[in-house]
Design a protein around this motif. Structure first.
Motif, PDB file in Angstrom:
ATOM      1  N   TRP A  45      15.724 -11.229  -6.003  1.00 45.07           N
ATOM      2  CA  TRP A  45      14.795 -10.248  -6.580  1.00 45.07           C
ATOM      3  C   TRP A  45      13.880  -9.686  -5.499  1.00 45.07           C
ATOM      4  O   TRP A  45      13.632  -8.483  -5.444  1.00 45.07           O
ATOM      5  CB  TRP A  45      13.996 -10.927  -7.696  1.00 45.07           C
ATOM      6  CG  TRP A  45      13.076 -10.054  -8.456  1.00 45.07           C
ATOM      7  CD1 TRP A  45      11.714  -9.956  -8.291  1.00 45.07           C
ATOM      8  CD2 TRP A  45      13.403  -9.160  -9.526  1.00 45.07           C
ATOM      9  NE1 TRP A  45      11.184  -9.063  -9.197  1.00 45.07           N
ATOM     10  CE2 TRP A  45      12.208  -8.568  -9.966  1.00 45.07           C
ATOM     11  CE3 TRP A  45      14.599  -8.824 -10.155  1.00 45.07           C
ATOM     12  CZ2 TRP A  45      12.168  -7.641 -10.995  1.00 45.07           C
ATOM     13  CZ3 TRP A  45      14.552  -7.908 -11.183  1.00 45.07           C
ATOM     14  CH2 TRP A  45      13.351  -7.327 -11.595  1.00 45.07           C
ATOM     15  N   GLU A  46      13.362 -10.569  -4.647  1.00 45.86           N
ATOM     16  CA  GLU A  46      12.484 -10.116  -3.558  1.00 45.86           C
ATOM     17  C   GLU A  46      13.232  -9.214  -2.583  1.00 45.86           C
ATOM     18  O   GLU A  46      12.653  -8.247  -2.072  1.00 45.86           O
ATOM     19  CB  GLU A  46      11.893 -11.307  -2.811  1.00 45.86           C
ATOM     20  CG  GLU A  46      10.752 -11.969  -3.533  1.00 45.86           C
ATOM     21  CD  GLU A  46      10.114 -13.064  -2.711  1.00 45.86           C
ATOM     22  OE1 GLU A  46       8.894 -12.970  -2.490  1.00 45.86           O
ATOM     23  OE2 GLU A  46      10.819 -14.003  -2.288  1.00 45.86           O
ATOM     24  N   LEU A  47      14.500  -9.505  -2.330  1.00 45.94           N
ATOM     25  CA  LEU A  47      15.295  -8.633  -1.455  1.00 45.94           C
ATOM     26  C   LEU A  47      15.440  -7.236  -2.041  1.00 45.94           C
ATOM     27  O   LEU A  47      15.611  -6.263  -1.321  1.00 45.94           O
ATOM     28  CB  LEU A  47      16.682  -9.226  -1.202  1.00 45.94           C
ATOM     29  CG  LEU A  47      16.734 -10.403  -0.248  1.00 45.94           C
ATOM     30  CD1 LEU A  47      18.145 -10.995  -0.212  1.00 45.94           C
ATOM     31  CD2 LEU A  47      16.286  -9.994   1.148  1.00 45.94           C
ATOM     32  N   MET A  48      15.365  -7.155  -3.383  1.00 46.38           N
ATOM     33  CA  MET A  48      15.448  -5.861  -4.067  1.00 46.38           C
ATOM     34  C   MET A  48      14.045  -5.247  -4.221  1.00 46.38           C
ATOM     35  O   MET A  48      13.849  -4.337  -5.016  1.00 46.38           O
ATOM     36  CB  MET A  48      16.111  -6.035  -5.446  1.00 46.38           C
ATOM     37  CG  MET A  48      17.554  -6.454  -5.348  1.00 46.38           C
ATOM     38  SD  MET A  48      18.324  -6.936  -6.937  1.00 46.38           S
ATOM     39  CE  MET A  48      17.737  -5.756  -8.089  1.00 46.38           C
ATOM     40  N   ARG A  49      13.092  -5.754  -3.464  1.00 46.62           N
ATOM     41  CA  ARG A  49      11.714  -5.255  -3.428  1.00 46.62           C
ATOM     42  C   ARG A  49      10.883  -5.618  -4.665  1.00 46.62           C
ATOM     43  O   ARG A  49       9.879  -4.996  -4.955  1.00 46.62           O
ATOM     44  CB  ARG A  49      11.660  -3.745  -3.218  1.00 46.62           C
ATOM     45  CG  ARG A  49      12.395  -3.253  -2.000  1.00 46.62           C
ATOM     46  CD  ARG A  49      11.425  -3.128  -0.844  1.00 46.62           C
ATOM     47  NE  ARG A  49      12.030  -2.423   0.264  1.00 46.62           N
ATOM     48  CZ  ARG A  49      12.419  -3.033   1.370  1.00 46.62           C
ATOM     49  NH1 ARG A  49      12.307  -4.321   1.479  1.00 46.62           N
ATOM     50  NH2 ARG A  49      12.929  -2.345   2.353  1.00 46.62           N
TER      51      ARG A  49
END
Length: 185
Positions: free
Chosen positions: A21-25
């Motif tokens: 999720w964090e990689l997807m901002r």
């Protein structure tokens, strides 16, 4: 009956989901909340459940659930004889994401096009950036034109049906048509 605690398997999923999720901002806490709501077999969880399960503050959970509801990932439920908020993940979280993304792309395209007609937007450098942004939003919007329908068709097929190797013919034709119009302008 509310979920008492997270199993190791659930915690592992939530951690991996949150990292992706964090990689997807996305914000870490919204990823954790969504991860819990996706992985639970409970019909819904309350804000208090989320506070307890994620060891987070009520304010943090409130902010995360508002954000996720605003993006269409989760739904707030009314439960008979209960005064507290109950939440559940949408059955098709990713279809909801796709729908919201399309609205955001259209809104951003409108903002960029409007700015192009201002005095600031007529300066050479901003005009180039605004035009590129506006064209990008229009270009991506073409992919979204039929994408949600294509997703639902694929989603409802047998589990072992592989995803399409290429874009559907009608999407390719629409993109080519739009590109040819832009080249003439």
């Amino acid at each position: 009956m509310a979920l008492d605690s997270l199993s190791d398997e659930m915690s592992d999923f939530i951690d991996r989901f949150t990292d992706a999720w964090e990689l997807m901002r996305g914000k870490r806490i919204t990823g954790r909340v969504l991860g819990v709501l996706i992985i639970t077999d409970e019909p819904s969880l309350t804000s208090a459940d989320l506070v307890r399960l994620l060891d987070a503050s009520p304010g943090t959970i409130s902010t995360a659930t508002r954000s996720l509801m605003g993006s269409g990932y989760i739904t707030r439920l009314s439960v008979s004889h209960s005064r507290v908020a109950h939440f559940r993940a949408e059955e098709d979280v990713w279809g909801a994401f796709l729908s919201r993304e399309k609205v955001g792309l259209q809104r951003m395209g409108e903002v960029l096009r409007t700015a192009m007609s201002t005095s600031v937007g007529s300066e050479p450098a901003p005009a180039r950036r605004l035009r590129n942004g506006s064209r990008y939003m229009a270009w991506v919007d073409q992919f979204h034109h039929n994408l949600l329908d294509q997703w639902r068709t694929y989603r409802d097929q047998d589990e072992d049906t592989p995803p399409p190797a290429q874009l559907p013919d009608e999407m390719i034709a629409a993109i080519r048509q739009k590109s040819e119009r832009s080249d003439r302008e």
